[in-house]
Write an enzyme that holds these catalytic residues in place. Structure first.
Site, mmCIF file in Angstrom:
data_model
loop_
_atom_site.group_PDB
_atom_site.id
_atom_site.type_symbol
_atom_site.label_atom_id
_atom_site.label_comp_id
_atom_site.label_asym_id
_atom_site.label_seq_id
_atom_site.Cartn_x
_atom_site.Cartn_y
_atom_site.Cartn_z
ATOM 1 N N GLY A 83 -9.741 43.473 1.981
ATOM 2 C CA GLY A 83 -8.516 44.225 2.272
ATOM 3 C C GLY A 83 -8.266 45.317 1.249
ATOM 4 N N VAL A 100 -14.418 41.349 8.205
ATOM 5 C CA VAL A 100 -14.742 39.982 7.761
ATOM 6 C C VAL A 100 -14.506 39.031 8.920
ATOM 7 C CG1 VAL A 100 -14.015 38.120 6.223
ATOM 8 C CG2 VAL A 100 -14.338 40.430 5.331
ATOM 9 N N GLU A 104 14.616 51.618 11.324
ATOM 10 C CA GLU A 104 14.121 52.949 10.946
ATOM 11 C C GLU A 104 13.567 53.696 12.159
ATOM 12 O OE1 GLU A 104 13.156 51.951 6.259
ATOM 13 O OE2 GLU A 104 11.469 52.061 7.629
ATOM 14 N N ASP A 141 0.850 40.240 1.731
ATOM 15 C CA ASP A 141 1.554 39.703 2.902
ATOM 16 C C ASP A 141 0.939 38.416 3.428
ATOM 17 O OD1 ASP A 141 3.281 41.799 2.850
ATOM 18 O OD2 ASP A 141 2.713 42.644 4.793
HETATM 19 C C1 LIG Z 1 5.960 49.613 9.663
HETATM 20 C C2 LIG Z 1 6.071 48.983 8.300
HETATM 21 C C3 LIG Z 1 7.021 49.457 7.395
HETATM 22 C C4 LIG Z 1 7.123 48.903 6.132
HETATM 23 N N1 LIG Z 1 8.050 49.407 5.270
HETATM 24 C C5 LIG Z 1 8.101 48.929 4.000
HETATM 25 C C6 LIG Z 1 8.972 49.492 3.049
HETATM 26 O O1 LIG Z 1 9.736 50.419 3.356
HETATM 27 N N2 LIG Z 1 8.961 48.992 1.779
HETATM 28 C C7 LIG Z 1 8.119 47.985 1.421
HETATM 29 O O2 LIG Z 1 8.118 47.584 0.243
HETATM 30 N N3 LIG Z 1 7.290 47.419 2.295
HETATM 31 C C8 LIG Z 1 7.246 47.862 3.581
HETATM 32 N N4 LIG Z 1 6.391 47.307 4.488
HETATM 33 C C9 LIG Z 1 5.591 46.139 4.075
HETATM 34 C C10 LIG Z 1 4.374 46.561 3.267
HETATM 35 O O3 LIG Z 1 3.731 47.634 3.878
HETATM 36 C C11 LIG Z 1 3.471 45.351 3.157
HETATM 37 O O4 LIG Z 1 4.176 44.349 2.464
HETATM 38 C C12 LIG Z 1 2.182 45.689 2.424
HETATM 39 O O5 LIG Z 1 1.450 46.643 3.140
HETATM 40 C C13 LIG Z 1 1.343 44.441 2.229
HETATM 41 O O6 LIG Z 1 0.169 44.782 1.574
HETATM 42 P P1 LIG Z 1 -1.158 43.943 1.786
HETATM 43 O O7 LIG Z 1 -2.168 44.531 0.865
HETATM 44 O O8 LIG Z 1 -0.850 42.502 1.684
HETATM 45 O O9 LIG Z 1 -1.560 44.187 3.296
HETATM 46 P P2 LIG Z 1 -1.920 45.536 4.038
HETATM 47 O O10 LIG Z 1 -1.350 46.706 3.352
HETATM 48 O O11 LIG Z 1 -1.555 45.291 5.465
HETATM 49 O O12 LIG Z 1 -3.501 45.626 3.908
HETATM 50 C C14 LIG Z 1 -4.354 44.694 4.502
HETATM 51 C C15 LIG Z 1 -5.737 45.309 4.616
HETATM 52 O O13 LIG Z 1 -6.649 44.298 5.032
HETATM 53 C C16 LIG Z 1 -7.551 44.839 5.966
HETATM 54 N N5 LIG Z 1 -8.068 43.763 6.828
HETATM 55 C C17 LIG Z 1 -7.348 42.927 7.602
HETATM 56 N N6 LIG Z 1 -8.180 42.079 8.235
HETATM 57 C C18 LIG Z 1 -9.437 42.406 7.845
HETATM 58 C C19 LIG Z 1 -10.737 41.889 8.163
HETATM 59 N N7 LIG Z 1 -10.915 40.878 9.033
HETATM 60 N N8 LIG Z 1 -11.810 42.454 7.584
HETATM 61 C C20 LIG Z 1 -11.664 43.491 6.725
HETATM 62 N N9 LIG Z 1 -10.467 44.000 6.381
HETATM 63 C C21 LIG Z 1 -9.374 43.469 6.941
HETATM 64 C C22 LIG Z 1 -6.688 45.834 6.749
HETATM 65 O O14 LIG Z 1 -7.507 46.809 7.380
HETATM 66 C C23 LIG Z 1 -5.803 46.419 5.639
HETATM 67 O O15 LIG Z 1 -6.348 47.578 5.072
HETATM 68 C C24 LIG Z 1 6.265 47.838 5.761
HETATM 69 C C25 LIG Z 1 5.313 47.361 6.671
HETATM 70 C C26 LIG Z 1 5.209 47.933 7.925
HETATM 71 C C27 LIG Z 1 4.170 47.427 8.897
#
Ligand SMILES: Cc1cc2nc3c(=O)[nH]c(=O)nc-3n(C[C@H](O)[C@H](O)[C@H](O)COP(=O)(O)OP(=O)(O)OC[C@H]3O[C@@H](n4cnc5c(N)ncnc54)[C@H](O)[C@@H]3O)c2cc1C
Length: 451
Positions: free
Chosen positions: A31, A99, A195, A324
Site C-alpha cells: 500500500g 497483492v 462535502e 485505515d
Molecule cells: C473521500 C474521502 C475523503 C476523506 N477525507 C479526509 C479528510 O478530510 N481528512 C482526513 O484526515 N482523512 C480523510 N479521509 C481518510 C483518509 O484518506 C484515510 O484515512 C487515509 O487515506 C488512510 O490511509 P491508508 O494508507 O491507510 O490507506 P489508503 O490511503 O487508502 O491507501 C491504501 C493503498 O493500498 C493499496 N492497495 C489496496 N489493496 C491492495 C492490494 N491488494 N495490492 C496492492 N495494493 C493495494 C491502494 O491502492 C492504496 O494505494 C478521507 C477518505 C476518503 C475516501
C-alpha cells in the site's frame, strides 16, 4: 490465467524473481497510501531493502477526492506517481502489482503483476497498509447503481454520472424522467457525504447557471440520507447542527433516521419511501481491504485487523498493520480512520522496524495524537473540532484551504490546486467538467433510451 514466475523466493530461475538476499533485511510494504508512504520514509536511512507494492501507480490525496467527483479538480492534481514521490529513497523499490495472498509460514507475499503473472516476494518484516474499500452492509448489489468514493476511477465515474444527468434532463421532455435525472441522493452523512452534497449544491446553483436551455439546474433536488439521528456523528452535536442548517441554506435536504432498503436503477427506497433518482452515491460504510483477511488474524466487524500495542498482529511480531486497515482503541475511544492517524501509524511502524534492524530495543507503544478534525461545507464555510475547541465559518474555511494545500505531497500539485481554487472562487467555474463516456440519450419521441 496467471503464471507463477517464482515459487521459491531464493531461486530467481531467469525471471525477475524477488527473493531474500543473505544478510540484508527485506521489508515489504503493501500500500502506497498515507500509512505506507510514511512507513517507507521512516526507513529511509537504514541499510535494508524496502519493497513497496501497490496495485495503483499513484498515491491519492483522498481528502480532495470529492473535488474530482464534482469537477473542481482534475485527477492528476490530487494524485502523484509513487515512483516520483519516492524517487530519492535509494533503498526503496516500487512494484506495481496487486497483492493476492500472504503466507506467514513461508514469509512471502503473492502479487499479480499486470501482464506478467504471479510473483512471490519474500520478507523479513511486513507492513500491511492497504486501506479500506466501500462497504454496502451485505448488499453488494447496490454497488451497481451507487458508486462509492475511494479511487480516482470512482471519482471520475461520479463526475460523469452527475454531468450526464443534466444532459439527459435537458434532452428529455418527460417531466418525471427530468425530475429523476435532476435528483441526487447521497447515502451516508459523514464528512464525505456532507462535502460532496455541498459541492453539488454549489455546482447546480452557480457553475451550471445559464448553461442549459430546457432546464434550470438550480431546481435540482439533493437529498442526503443517513440512518443515524444526526449528520457528522463524529463531530460535536453543536457543529453537526450548524452544518445541517448550512446545508439546508444551500438547498440540500437532510433526511436522518432513514435506512436505505434498496438501491436500483430507478433510485432508492429509504424508510419505505421511494426517491426516484438517476444518481445515487454511496458515502456510507467502509470495510478493510481484503489484504487484511490474507493475514488470517483477528479482525473487527469491518474486517480491520485487531493489532497489539506495537501495531503487530498476534500471529507474528514482525508483521504489522497500519492506517485505515487497523482497528485500535485508545482511552476507550476508537482511533479514527483519518489521514493523520494513518501517517502516525505508518511512521511508528517504520521507526520500530528501523530500530529492530539496527538491533535496538522497541520504544514505547503506539499512541495517536489528534490534531483535530475538519469538514468543509461548500464555499466559505468549514468546521473544526480540536479537543475542546470548536470553530466554524469563513476563517475556519481559510484554515482548511491552507492546511489542505500544504498537505499535498508535491509542490507542483500545491501550485495547481491553488490556481484552480482561485479561478473557481472568483468565477464560480469548474475546469474539469468532462464526461468520460457519452450518456445514453433519451429518444425524444419514444421517451426511452436509444439503443
Ligand atoms: C473521500 C474521502 C475523503 C476523506 N477525507 C479526509 C479528510 O478530510 N481528512 C482526513 O484526515 N482523512 C480523510 N479521509 C481518510 C483518509 O484518506 C484515510 O484515512 C487515509 O487515506 C488512510 O490511509 P491508508 O494508507 O491507510 O490507506 P489508503 O490511503 O487508502 O491507501 C491504501 C493503498 O493500498 C493499496 N492497495 C489496496 N489493496 C491492495 C492490494 N491488494 N495490492 C496492492 N495494493 C493495494 C491502494 O491502492 C492504496 O494505494 C478521507 C477518505 C476518503 C475516501
Amino acid at each position: 490465467m496467471s503464471t507463477v514466475l517464482s515459487e521459491d523466493p531464493s531461486q530467481a530461475n531467469g525471471s525477475p524473481a524477488i527473493g531474500l538476499q543473505g544478510g540484508r533485511k527485506r521489508i515489504v510494504i503493501v500500500g502506497g497510501g498515507f500509512a505506507g508512504i510514511a512507513a517507507a520514509r521512516a526507513l529511509k536511512t537504514i541499510d535494508a531493502e524496502i519493497i513497496l507494492i501497490d496495485r495503483r501507480n499513484h498515491h491519492i490525496f483522498q481528502p480532495l477526492l470529492y473535488q474530482v467527483a464534482t469537477a473542481v479538480l482534475a485527477p492528476s492534481e490530487i494524485a502523484t506517481p509513487i515512483r516520483q514521490l519516492e524517487a530519492t529513497q535509494q533503498n526503496l523499490s516500487v512494484v506495481l502489482a496487486e497483492v493476492t495472498g500472504i503466507s506467514l509460514s513461508a514469509r512471502t507475499v503473492e502479487a499479480i503483476h499486470p501482464g506478467l503473472g504471479i510473483r512471490k516476494i519474500g520478507f523479513d518484516y511486513l507492513v500491511v497498509a492497504a486501506g479500506m474499500r466501500p462497504s454496502y452492509f451485505g448488499h453488494d448489489e447496490f454497488a451497481l447503481h451507487a458508486p462509492g468514493l475511494k479511487s480516482l476511477n470512482e471519482a471520475e465515474t461520479i463526475r460523469s454520472k452527475i454531468l450526464s444527468a443534466f444532459e439527459l434532463a435537458e434532452a428529455t421532455e418527460d417531466g418525471a424522467e427530468r425530475a429523476r435525472q435532476m435528483t441526487f441522493v447521497l447515502v451516508g452523512a459523514g464528512p464525505t457525504g456532507v462535502e460532496l452534497a455541498a459541492s453539488i449544491a454549489h455546482m447546480v446553483s452557480i457553475t451550471l447557471r445559464n448553461n442549459f436551455r430546457s432546464i434550470d439546474p438550480a431546481q435540482s433536488r439533493i437529498v442526503l440520507v443517513d440512518g443515524g439521528d444526526r449528520i457528522l456523528p463524529t463531530f460535536a452535536e453543536s457543529l453537526s447542527g450548524k452544518v445541517a442548517r448550512r446545508l439546508a441554506r444551500l438547498g440540500v435536504e437532510v433526511r436522518t433516521g432513514l435506512k436505505v432498503d434498496k438501491v436500483d436503477e430507478q433510485g432508492v427506497v429509504a424508510g419505505g419511501e421511494r426517491i426516484a433518482s438517476a444518481t445515487v452515491l454511496w458515502t456510507a460504510g467502509v470495510a478493510a481491504s481484503p489484504v487484511v483477511r490474507m493475514l488470517n488474524t483477528r479482525t473487527d466487524r469491518a474486517g480491520r485487523a485487531l493489532v497489539g500495542p506495537y501495531m503487530e498482529i498476534a500471529e507474528a511480531g514482525d508483521v504489522f498493520v497500519a492506517g485505515d486497515a487497523v482497528s485500535m482503541t485508545q482511552d476507550d475511544r476508537p482511533v479514527p480512520g483519518v489521514a493523520q492517524a494513518a501517517i502516525q501509524q505508518g511512521r511508528f511502524v517504520g521507526r520500530l522496524i528501523a530500530n529492530r534492524v539496527k538491533g535496538r530495543q522497541d520504544g514505547r507503544p503506539f499512541r495517536f495524537r489528534s490534531k483535530g478534525s475538519m469538514a468543509v461545507v461548500g464555499k466559505n464555510y468549514a468546521i473544526l473540532e480540536a479537543g475542546h475547541l470548536r470553530t466554524s465559518g469563513f476563517a475556519t474555511w481559510v484554515i482548511w484551504a491552507v492546511l489542505h494545500v500544504l498537505a499535498l505531497p508535491q509542490l507542483q500539485n500545491r501550485f495547481r490546486v491553488q490556481t484552480q481554487w482561485l479561478w473557481s472562487y472568483l468565477t464560480g467555474q469548474r475546469s474539469s467538467r468532462l464526461i468520460a463516456e457519452a450518456p445514453r440519450i433519451i429518444d425524444p419521441i419514444k421517451q426511452k433510451p436509444s439503443p
